[in-house]
Design a protein around this motif. Structure first.
Motif, PDB file in Angstrom:
ATOM      1  N   UNK A  12      73.847 110.803  23.982  1.00 18.16           N
ATOM      2  CA  UNK A  12      74.168 110.289  22.544  1.00 18.16           C
ATOM      3  C   UNK A  12      74.471 111.589  21.493  1.00 18.16           C
ATOM      4  N   UNK A  13      73.840 112.565  21.810  1.00 11.36           N
ATOM      5  CA  UNK A  13      73.990 113.866  21.039  1.00 11.36           C
ATOM      6  C   UNK A  13      75.294 114.482  20.946  1.00 11.36           C
ATOM      7  N   UNK A  14      76.166 113.901  21.795  1.00 13.66           N
ATOM      8  CA  UNK A  14      77.500 114.259  21.869  1.00 13.66           C
ATOM      9  C   UNK A  14      78.592 113.646  21.126  1.00 13.66           C
ATOM     10  N   UNK A  15      78.019 112.562  20.838  1.00 13.51           N
ATOM     11  CA  UNK A  15      78.644 111.440  19.840  1.00 13.51           C
ATOM     12  C   UNK A  15      78.163 111.239  18.349  1.00 13.51           C
ATOM     13  N   UNK A  16      77.970 110.386  17.942  1.00 12.19           N
ATOM     14  CA  UNK A  16      77.640 109.781  16.583  1.00 12.19           C
ATOM     15  C   UNK A  16      76.560 108.991  16.968  1.00 12.19           C
ATOM     16  N   UNK A  17      75.186 109.438  17.150  1.00 13.38           N
ATOM     17  CA  UNK A  17      74.131 108.428  17.888  1.00 13.38           C
ATOM     18  C   UNK A  17      73.653 107.615  16.562  1.00 13.38           C
ATOM     19  N   UNK A  18      73.158 106.409  17.296  1.00 14.33           N
ATOM     20  CA  UNK A  18      72.792 105.149  16.632  1.00 14.33           C
ATOM     21  C   UNK A  18      71.261 104.991  17.248  1.00 14.33           C
ATOM     22  N   UNK A  19      70.230 105.112  16.329  1.00 20.16           N
ATOM     23  CA  UNK A  19      68.998 104.665  17.066  1.00 20.16           C
ATOM     24  C   UNK A  19      68.386 103.576  16.725  1.00 20.16           C
ATOM     25  N   UNK A  20      67.698 102.952  17.641  1.00 21.36           N
ATOM     26  CA  UNK A  20      67.246 101.608  17.089  1.00 21.36           C
ATOM     27  C   UNK A  20      65.726 101.738  17.421  1.00 21.36           C
ATOM     28  N   UNK A  21      65.062 100.747  16.381  1.00 18.15           N
ATOM     29  CA  UNK A  21      63.674 100.690  16.665  1.00 18.15           C
ATOM     30  C   UNK A  21      63.197  98.999  16.227  1.00 18.15           C
ATOM     31  N   UNK A  22      62.221  98.698  16.983  1.00 17.96           N
ATOM     32  CA  UNK A  22      61.636  97.387  16.584  1.00 17.96           C
ATOM     33  C   UNK A  22      60.177  97.595  16.010  1.00 17.96           C
ATOM     34  N   UNK A  23      60.127  96.818  14.804  1.00 22.91           N
ATOM     35  CA  UNK A  23      58.785  96.979  14.143  1.00 22.91           C
ATOM     36  C   UNK A  23      58.957  98.365  13.512  1.00 22.91           C
ATOM     37  N   UNK A  24      57.897  99.345  13.802  1.00 23.67           N
ATOM     38  CA  UNK A  24      58.237 100.551  13.135  1.00 23.67           C
ATOM     39  C   UNK A  24      58.983 101.638  13.470  1.00 23.67           C
ATOM     40  N   UNK A  25      59.658 102.443  12.438  1.00 24.49           N
ATOM     41  CA  UNK A  25      60.503 103.361  12.705  1.00 24.49           C
ATOM     42  C   UNK A  25      60.001 104.271  14.079  1.00 24.49           C
ATOM     43  N   UNK A  26      58.978 104.604  14.090  1.00 24.01           N
ATOM     44  CA  UNK A  26      58.419 105.422  15.108  1.00 24.01           C
ATOM     45  C   UNK A  26      58.596 104.815  16.658  1.00 24.01           C
ATOM     46  N   UNK A  27      58.626 103.438  16.646  1.00 20.21           N
ATOM     47  CA  UNK A  27      58.783 102.768  17.787  1.00 20.21           C
ATOM     48  C   UNK A  27      60.119 102.569  18.262  1.00 20.21           C
ATOM     49  N   UNK A  28      60.887 103.486  18.828  1.00 19.52           N
ATOM     50  CA  UNK A  28      62.229 103.742  19.267  1.00 19.52           C
ATOM     51  C   UNK A  28      62.484 102.952  20.419  1.00 19.52           C
ATOM     52  N   UNK A  29      63.352 101.885  20.364  1.00 15.59           N
ATOM     53  CA  UNK A  29      63.608 101.192  21.581  1.00 15.59           C
ATOM     54  C   UNK A  29      64.963 101.323  22.175  1.00 15.59           C
ATOM     55  N   UNK A  30      65.860 102.095  21.537  1.00 14.28           N
ATOM     56  CA  UNK A  30      66.956 102.409  21.931  1.00 14.28           C
ATOM     57  C   UNK A  30      68.011 103.389  21.165  1.00 14.28           C
ATOM     58  N   UNK A  31      68.892 103.981  21.843  1.00 20.02           N
ATOM     59  CA  UNK A  31      69.515 104.877  21.236  1.00 20.02           C
ATOM     60  C   UNK A  31      70.985 104.845  21.906  1.00 20.02           C
ATOM     61  N   UNK A  32      72.058 104.945  20.981  1.00 22.85           N
ATOM     62  CA  UNK A  32      73.433 104.434  21.294  1.00 22.85           C
ATOM     63  C   UNK A  32      74.365 105.590  21.011  1.00 22.85           C
ATOM     64  N   UNK A  33      75.544 105.760  21.638  1.00 21.62           N
ATOM     65  CA  UNK A  33      76.508 106.811  21.191  1.00 21.62           C
ATOM     66  C   UNK A  33      76.936 106.639  19.789  1.00 21.62           C
ATOM     67  N   UNK A  34      77.267 105.248  19.508  1.00 20.47           N
ATOM     68  CA  UNK A  34      77.738 104.687  18.303  1.00 20.47           C
ATOM     69  C   UNK A  34      77.554 103.397  18.235  1.00 20.47           C
TER      70      UNK A  34
END
Ligand SMILES: [Zn+2]
Length: 59
Positions: A12-34
């Protein structure tokens, strides 16, 4: 830290990453290119139906 896209497995670092969390921001559940990968993942997993999901895009 792992940076593979949750949906397509690209770095994802090669794109414009989007990070997803459920609940708290520290609880990362997903990351996406865009948002395209995020939207595709949501559709594929049917995350948008039945439940109220909260996701926090950043970056
Ligand atoms: Zn991707």
């Amino acid at each position: 830290m792992e940076t593979d896209c949750t949906y397509c497995g690209c770095d994802v670092e090669r794109h414009d990453p989007v990070f997803v969390s459920e609940g708290t921001p520290d609880d990362l559940t997903g990351r996406f290119c865009n948002y395209g990968c995020l939207a595709a993942h949501i559709e594929e997993e049917a995350l948008a139906t039945g439940t109220t999901c909260e996701w926090t895009p950043s970056g």
